[in-house]
Scaffold this motif. Structure first.
Motif, PDB file in Angstrom:
ATOM      1  N   TRP A  51       0.876  -0.824  -0.178  1.00 23.66           N
ATOM      2  CA  TRP A  51       0.699   0.165  -0.118  1.00 23.66           C
ATOM      3  C   TRP A  51       0.813   1.082  -0.172  1.00 23.66           C
ATOM      4  CZ3 TRP A  51      -4.775   0.188  -1.218  1.00 23.66           C
ATOM      5  CH2 TRP A  51      -5.654   1.957  -1.149  1.00 23.66           C
ATOM      6  N   PRO A  52       0.327   2.312  -0.446  1.00 23.12           N
ATOM      7  CA  PRO A  52       1.481   3.193  -0.594  1.00 23.12           C
ATOM      8  C   PRO A  52       1.725   4.421   0.579  1.00 23.12           C
ATOM      9  CG  PRO A  52      -0.625   3.324  -2.746  1.00 23.12           C
ATOM     10  CD  PRO A  52      -0.930   2.660  -1.872  1.00 23.12           C
ATOM     11  N   ASP A  53       2.987   4.844   1.282  1.00 23.24           N
ATOM     12  CA  ASP A  53       2.826   5.572   1.617  1.00 23.24           C
ATOM     13  C   ASP A  53       2.607   6.589   1.932  1.00 23.24           C
ATOM     14  OD1 ASP A  53       4.511   3.816   3.386  1.00 23.24           O
ATOM     15  OD2 ASP A  53       6.333   4.461   2.531  1.00 23.24           O
ATOM     16  N   GLY A  54       1.880   6.275   2.960  1.00 26.33           N
ATOM     17  CA  GLY A  54       0.477   7.940   3.417  1.00 26.33           C
ATOM     18  C   GLY A  54      -0.662   7.918   2.501  1.00 26.33           C
ATOM     19  N   ALA A  55      -1.132   7.362   2.248  1.00 23.19           N
ATOM     20  CA  ALA A  55      -1.723   7.019   1.669  1.00 23.19           C
ATOM     21  C   ALA A  55      -3.556   6.643   2.151  1.00 23.19           C
ATOM     22  CB  ALA A  55      -2.145   6.270   0.046  1.00 23.19           C
ATOM     23  N   LYS A  56      -4.620   7.408   2.213  1.00 19.15           N
ATOM     24  CA  LYS A  56      -5.157   6.669   3.039  1.00 19.15           C
ATOM     25  C   LYS A  56      -6.547   5.396   2.018  1.00 19.15           C
ATOM     26  CE  LYS A  56      -5.219  10.887   5.528  1.00 19.15           C
ATOM     27  NZ  LYS A  56      -6.213  11.571   6.823  1.00 19.15           N
ATOM     28  N   ALA A  57      -7.654   5.059   2.288  1.00 20.19           N
ATOM     29  CA  ALA A  57      -8.373   4.013   1.722  1.00 20.19           C
ATOM     30  C   ALA A  57      -9.734   4.882   2.304  1.00 20.19           C
ATOM     31  CB  ALA A  57      -8.037   3.153   1.801  1.00 20.19           C
ATOM     32  N   LYS A  58     -10.967   4.706   1.411  1.00 24.96           N
ATOM     33  CA  LYS A  58     -11.873   4.622   0.742  1.00 24.96           C
ATOM     34  C   LYS A  58     -12.560   3.002  -0.049  1.00 24.96           C
ATOM     35  CE  LYS A  58     -16.044   7.154  -0.312  1.00 24.96           C
ATOM     36  NZ  LYS A  58     -16.565   8.953  -1.567  1.00 24.96           N
ATOM     37  N   ILE A  59     -13.370   2.737   1.385  1.00 25.56           N
ATOM     38  CA  ILE A  59     -14.247   1.533   1.722  1.00 25.56           C
ATOM     39  C   ILE A  59     -15.151   1.574   1.071  1.00 25.56           C
ATOM     40  CG2 ILE A  59     -14.497  -0.687   2.436  1.00 25.56           C
ATOM     41  CD1 ILE A  59     -11.548   0.229   2.607  1.00 25.56           C
ATOM     42  N   GLU A  60     -16.081   0.566   0.288  1.00 26.47           N
ATOM     43  CA  GLU A  60     -17.467   0.637  -0.424  1.00 26.47           C
ATOM     44  C   GLU A  60     -18.125  -0.446  -0.196  1.00 26.47           C
ATOM     45  OE1 GLU A  60     -20.413   1.665  -3.628  1.00 26.47           O
ATOM     46  OE2 GLU A  60     -18.169   2.293  -3.520  1.00 26.47           O
ATOM     47  N   VAL A  61     -19.553  -1.063   0.311  1.00 26.15           N
ATOM     48  CA  VAL A  61     -19.380  -2.664   0.568  1.00 26.15           C
ATOM     49  C   VAL A  61     -20.508  -2.280  -0.652  1.00 26.15           C
ATOM     50  CG1 VAL A  61     -20.078  -4.719   1.017  1.00 26.15           C
ATOM     51  CG2 VAL A  61     -17.926  -3.647   2.306  1.00 26.15           C
ATOM     52  N   ILE A  62     -20.462  -2.787  -1.919  1.00 19.14           N
ATOM     53  CA  ILE A  62     -21.428  -2.822  -2.810  1.00 19.14           C
ATOM     54  C   ILE A  62     -22.447  -3.796  -2.485  1.00 19.14           C
ATOM     55  CG2 ILE A  62     -22.178  -2.915  -5.508  1.00 19.14           C
ATOM     56  CD1 ILE A  62     -19.646  -2.917  -6.242  1.00 19.14           C
ATOM     57  N   GLY A  63     -23.765  -2.732  -2.273  1.00 18.89           N
ATOM     58  CA  GLY A  63     -24.965  -2.242  -2.161  1.00 18.89           C
ATOM     59  C   GLY A  63     -25.461  -2.982  -0.990  1.00 18.89           C
ATOM     60  N   ARG A  64     -24.712  -2.017  -0.126  1.00 16.57           N
ATOM     61  CA  ARG A  64     -24.694  -2.915   1.464  1.00 16.57           C
ATOM     62  C   ARG A  64     -24.203  -1.153   1.966  1.00 16.57           C
ATOM     63  NH1 ARG A  64     -24.066  -8.025   4.872  1.00 16.57           N
ATOM     64  NH2 ARG A  64     -24.981 -10.090   2.928  1.00 16.57           N
ATOM     65  N   GLU A  65     -25.383  -0.716   3.313  1.00 18.19           N
ATOM     66  CA  GLU A  65     -24.829   0.138   3.989  1.00 18.19           C
ATOM     67  C   GLU A  65     -24.389  -0.514   5.035  1.00 18.19           C
ATOM     68  OE1 GLU A  65     -25.577   3.384   3.540  1.00 18.19           O
ATOM     69  OE2 GLU A  65     -26.207   3.083   1.051  1.00 18.19           O
ATOM     70  N   LEU A  66     -23.138   0.128   5.156  1.00 20.32           N
ATOM     71  CA  LEU A  66     -22.641  -0.368   6.540  1.00 20.32           C
ATOM     72  C   LEU A  66     -22.449   1.094   7.840  1.00 20.32           C
ATOM     73  CD1 LEU A  66     -19.919  -2.906   6.207  1.00 20.32           C
ATOM     74  CD2 LEU A  66     -22.155  -3.123   7.136  1.00 20.32           C
ATOM     75  N   ASN A  67     -22.668   0.921   9.033  1.00 21.63           N
ATOM     76  CA  ASN A  67     -21.831   1.694   9.457  1.00 21.63           C
ATOM     77  C   ASN A  67     -20.398   2.646   9.253  1.00 21.63           C
ATOM     78  OD1 ASN A  67     -25.127   3.174  10.081  1.00 21.63           O
ATOM     79  ND2 ASN A  67     -24.945   1.344  11.698  1.00 21.63           N
ATOM     80  N   PRO A  68     -20.106   3.527   9.668  1.00 21.89           N
ATOM     81  CA  PRO A  68     -18.326   3.747   9.974  1.00 21.89           C
ATOM     82  C   PRO A  68     -18.534   3.218  10.754  1.00 21.89           C
ATOM     83  CG  PRO A  68     -19.761   5.970   9.588  1.00 21.89           C
ATOM     84  CD  PRO A  68     -20.854   4.871  10.038  1.00 21.89           C
ATOM     85  N   GLU A  69     -19.064   3.004  12.010  1.00 19.49           N
ATOM     86  CA  GLU A  69     -18.423   2.408  12.713  1.00 19.49           C
ATOM     87  C   GLU A  69     -17.885   0.714  12.846  1.00 19.49           C
ATOM     88  OE1 GLU A  69     -22.325   2.594  14.319  1.00 19.49           O
ATOM     89  OE2 GLU A  69     -20.502   4.082  13.579  1.00 19.49           O
ATOM     90  N   ASN A  70     -18.514  -0.251  11.402  1.00 22.52           N
ATOM     91  CA  ASN A  70     -18.147  -1.464  10.951  1.00 22.52           C
ATOM     92  C   ASN A  70     -17.111  -1.123  10.387  1.00 22.52           C
ATOM     93  OD1 ASN A  70     -20.498  -2.247  13.308  1.00 22.52           O
ATOM     94  ND2 ASN A  70     -22.635  -1.608  11.608  1.00 22.52           N
ATOM     95  N   ILE A  71     -16.522   0.125  10.132  1.00 22.17           N
ATOM     96  CA  ILE A  71     -15.762  -0.586   9.256  1.00 22.17           C
ATOM     97  C   ILE A  71     -14.263   0.219   9.845  1.00 22.17           C
ATOM     98  CG2 ILE A  71     -14.869   0.329   7.022  1.00 22.17           C
ATOM     99  CD1 ILE A  71     -17.561   0.879   5.914  1.00 22.17           C
ATOM    100  N   LYS A  72     -13.280  -0.883   9.836  1.00 27.51           N
ATOM    101  CA  LYS A  72     -12.292  -0.669  11.178  1.00 27.51           C
ATOM    102  C   LYS A  72     -11.046  -0.529   9.814  1.00 27.51           C
ATOM    103  CE  LYS A  72     -14.283  -0.069  14.976  1.00 27.51           C
ATOM    104  NZ  LYS A  72     -14.203   1.021  15.169  1.00 27.51           N
ATOM    105  N   ILE A  73      -9.515   0.539   9.820  1.00 21.18           N
ATOM    106  CA  ILE A  73      -9.068   0.897   8.247  1.00 21.18           C
ATOM    107  C   ILE A  73      -7.898   1.141   9.287  1.00 21.18           C
ATOM    108  CG2 ILE A  73      -8.378   2.162   7.037  1.00 21.18           C
ATOM    109  CD1 ILE A  73     -11.067   2.450   5.980  1.00 21.18           C
ATOM    110  N   GLY A  74      -6.567  -0.129   9.032  1.00 18.95           N
ATOM    111  CA  GLY A  74      -5.328   0.576   9.695  1.00 18.95           C
ATOM    112  C   GLY A  74      -3.951   0.076   8.989  1.00 18.95           C
ATOM    113  N   ILE A  75      -3.297   0.898   8.340  1.00 22.56           N
ATOM    114  CA  ILE A  75      -1.994   0.543   8.366  1.00 22.56           C
ATOM    115  C   ILE A  75      -0.800  -0.461   9.170  1.00 22.56           C
ATOM    116  CG2 ILE A  75      -0.132   1.991   7.379  1.00 22.56           C
ATOM    117  CD1 ILE A  75      -3.068   2.478   5.488  1.00 22.56           C
ATOM    118  N   GLU A  76      -0.438  -1.027   8.657  1.00 24.24           N
ATOM    119  CA  GLU A  76       0.917  -1.670   9.284  1.00 24.24           C
ATOM    120  C   GLU A  76       1.613  -1.886   8.764  1.00 24.24           C
ATOM    121  OE1 GLU A  76      -1.913  -5.747  11.095  1.00 24.24           O
ATOM    122  OE2 GLU A  76      -0.031  -5.738   9.699  1.00 24.24           O
TER     123      GLU A  76
END
Length: 708
Positions: free
Chosen positions: A657-682
């Motif tokens: 994954w590119p250094d410093g890049a953020k990510a936007k997540i979409e699950v097609i056809g599903r509405e997920l609350n933001p608290e149900n999507i967890k993102i991290g960079i290792e």
């Protein structure tokens, strides 16, 4: 205000109105004055190298004619009258030199007020003056909290034990009489609780010092399994002692009862059970944190560590933490909201392997000489923890040492924990003798002080199931009477340990027809479950010590699993995987989680400059690799879930994954609350990895888009 004194002088000689008999010695521990501080110096060698030997830590000298010496860590607290001395269970003792002690005749009485914090693993002195348990006397308590007086009467070492145990945490008046004509008698709170009418002259221990609060002889733990001198331990009183006296006659029962009534306190409970620390369970954050989990002040003084010696994983669900603590030799535990601890064991070799003494396991590494923990990653999406240890014997010997490299057995365990309180345990044993006996799993429940197994474990203690949802429940004490578990479901691979808490621990392993589940049969003292207290927390050189009470932390073992599917191996290593965590679901309801890990949905890159490497069981994640970090575009990923290969809180990792890049997540056809999507960079030395975990369950295909 109570004050902690380290390196002090304690006064113990005070006159006492209306004595029942001439007093040979007395200690009330009221007066305290600072001790002279000196820096211990090693002996200077005349030639060659001489190891430095630490002298005893002198805390002070008792003023008065006798000039008693106080050693170790002490604390002055409120007593039944004035001040009492708190003995730490590790180092504290008061010593009166032989040439300062008043001679005892053929009849004498020892009395004291004591409040035990916990009981030691053999015989602990309140006061003793003896030589090799052949001459002199010993007055104390045994490993079950029973009063004990011993003395040389008629040329033989004689014993009297009380028929009842002392109350924990409460002031109790204890007394022992030694009488050449009537024998030995014990009293608890003014009442006789034991006698031995042996007759004969008392033989004192000529030239022996008098010790208070510590036995003069090292002892092995009960039951005795070895006479190896290196396994002997000091038995030190843990609790409070006050108003200690030696009378120059054998007091009558009436006189002892009067002495008890004269100082009987209005409030007898002065101590409480110690609490095993597991970190905050407030549901405020998910992540792995370095911290120092403090147990009792007396125990903490034995450790030479800083403020970040332990690791705690906390969750946004307050019902459990995941804890790696020195007091459990860093063996990882799930700890419930009501402080029930659980672990799935570790790598254990057969007791006595390759000349080792006792159990060959990290439990024997009580001071963490070879056990270490570190946090590799901690992000909102997951934590990764590395636990490295050596299964060793009680004398810290490694089994199966390679004759060329000098290396013995070592184990690397990696714990990948997700926000849903589910993780993967990856266990790798490195050994020259890889085919020798090995245990990989054991269901172990740890009971904090004050709790017996029945306080933590439901009678229907175990549920074992398979991926079809078939389950068998096992109830105690009936199950403990069996030779083996009956009616285990075919290809059983799921186990839930049913605790008296809101959540219970579970494990899932890849099923095979060769899985063997062993049962811990029979029962322990005062319980329908087996339980031992040589671990956790205890520092003594001991193993498989049965617990008779709840004064110390103890543990129970229920089952041991072997021969599940091997993940990988080399000539000198083997790796097994296990899914584990805590749940409020029934065993049969975990089958869908098991399927999602054991037979995962297929993954396909629909579009984007990415390559799918499929599902990695060791990470519990779908692995995708960005093929050219300089051309990062949107990833369109399809997970082809169905009833046989469902999704349960899936995770996706994107390597490169590119250094410093953020990510936007979409699950097609599903509405997920933001608290149900967890993102991290290792971040690793060779680049960054995006980790995404979703809170969702599906038995039909889903499509995910990830945009830099």
């Amino acid at each position: 205000m109570n004050k902690m004194w380290i390196g002090i002088v304690v006064s113990a000689v005070v006159s006492f109105a209306a004595q029942a008999a001439p007093v040979a010695a007395e200690w009330d521990f009221d007066a305290v004055q600072p001790a002279e501080k000196k820096t211990p110096q090693p002996q200077k060698p005349k030639r060659g190298l001489v190891p430095w030997v630490a002298p005893d830590k002198v805390s002070g000298l008792l003023p008065g004619e006798a000039r008693d010496t106080v050693y170790g860590n002490i604390e002055q607290v409120e007593g039944v009258r004035g001040k009492a001395l708190k003995f730490d269970g590790f180092t504290t003792r008061v010593v009166r030199k032989a040439d300062q002690a008043a001679p005892l005749g053929q009849r004498f009485t020892i009395e004291a007020w004591i409040a035990p914090q916990e009981f030691s693993l053999n015989q602990t002195a309140i006061m003793n003056c003896e030589k090799d348990r052949q001459t002199g006397y010993f007055f104390g308590i045994d490993n079950q909290g029973r009063l004990l007086v011993q003395a040389n009467i008629g040329g033989q070492w004689q014993t009297c034990t009380s028929g009842v145990s002392l109350p924990l945490h409460c002031w109790a008046h204890v007394a022992a009489t030694v009488d050449a004509d009537k024998g030995l008698t014990l009293y608890l709170n003014g009442k006789s609780v034991g006698s031995n009418p042996v007759k004969g002259p008392f033989t004192s221990a000529q030239g022996a010092d008098t010790w208070i609060g510590m036995s003069q002889m090292k002892q092995v733990t009960v039951p005795v399994r070895s006479q190896d001198p290196e396994l002997f331990n000091w038995m030190v009183f843990d609790g409070l002692i006050d108003e200690l006296k030696i009378h120059k006659k054998a007091l009558s029962g009436e006189e002892i009862h009067a002495s008890y009534e004269a100082l009987k306190p209005a409030e007898v409970r002065v101590l409480q059970y110690r609490k095993m620390p597991s970190g905050p369970k407030d549901g405020k954050r998910f992540g792995a944190f370095y911290t120092r989990l403090n147990y009792s002040p007396e125990w903490e003084k034995q450790w030479r560590v800083g403020g970040r010696a332990d690791v705690v994983v906390t969750f946004e669900d307050p019902r459990a933490n995941f804890v790696l603590w020195r007091g459990t030799s860093y063996i990882p535990h799930w700890v419930t909201q009501n402080d029930i601890w659980y672990n799935n064991q570790f790598v254990e070799r057969r007791g006595g392997s390759d000349g080792c003494i006792g159990c060959v396991e990290p439990m024997s590494d009580k001071k963490c000489r070879f056990s270490h923990v570190r946090v590799l990653h901690s992000t909102p999406a997951r934590t990764v923890i590395h636990w490295r240890y050596a299964p060793v014997g009680l004398k810290h010997k490694h089994p199966y040492i390679d004759p060329y490299s000098g290396q013995g057995d070592w184990v690397d365990e990696y714990y990948t924990i997700y926000p849903d309180m589910v993780g993967v345990r990856s266990i790798t044993l490195h050994s020259t003798a890889i085919d020798e006996f090995t245990d990989w799993q054991e269901a172990i429940i740890v009971h904090p002080p004050g709790r017996m197994p029945e306080d933590n474990i439901k009678a229907t203690a175990l549920s074992i199931g398979n991926l079809k949802g078939e389950v068998t429940d096992y109830t105690w004490p009936e199950t403990s009477k069996l030779c083996k578990l009956m009616n285990v479901p075919s290809q059983g691979c799921i186990q839930v340990v049913n605790l008296k808490s809101e959540v219970s621990p579970f494990m899932i392993v890849p099923p095979t027809d060769n899985i063997r589940i062993s049962l811990f049969r029979s029962h322990g003292p005062n319980s329908m479950f087996r339980h031992w207290n040589h671990w956790p927390v205890a520092h003594g050189m001991s193993s498989t010590t049965p617990a008779f009470d709840a004064s110390k932390p103890s543990h129970t073992s229920l089952t041991s699993w072997k021969n599940w599917q091997l993940h990988r191996s080399t000539d000198n290593s083997r790796t097994h995987l296990m899914l584990h965590g805590v749940t409020d679901k029934r065993c049969k309801d975990l089958a869908i989680l098991g399927k999602s890990w054991i037979s995962p949905a297929k993954a396909k890159v629909v579009s984007g400059n990415y390559r799918s490497d499929g599902f990695d069981m060791e990470q519990r994640a779908y692995v995708v690799k960005l093929q050219n970090p300089d051309k990062a575009d949107a990833l369109h990923l399809k997970l082809d879930a169905n009833d046989s290969s469902p999704l349960v809180n899936p995770a996706v990792v994107v390597e490169n994954w590119p250094d410093g890049a953020k990510a936007k997540i979409e699950v097609i056809g599903r509405e997920l609350n933001p608290e149900n999507i967890k993102i991290g960079i290792e971040k690793e030395i060779d680049g960054s990895t995006l980790v995404m975990s979703l809170k969702l369950q599906a038995s039909e295909p889903i499509e995910i888009k990830i945009k830099p």
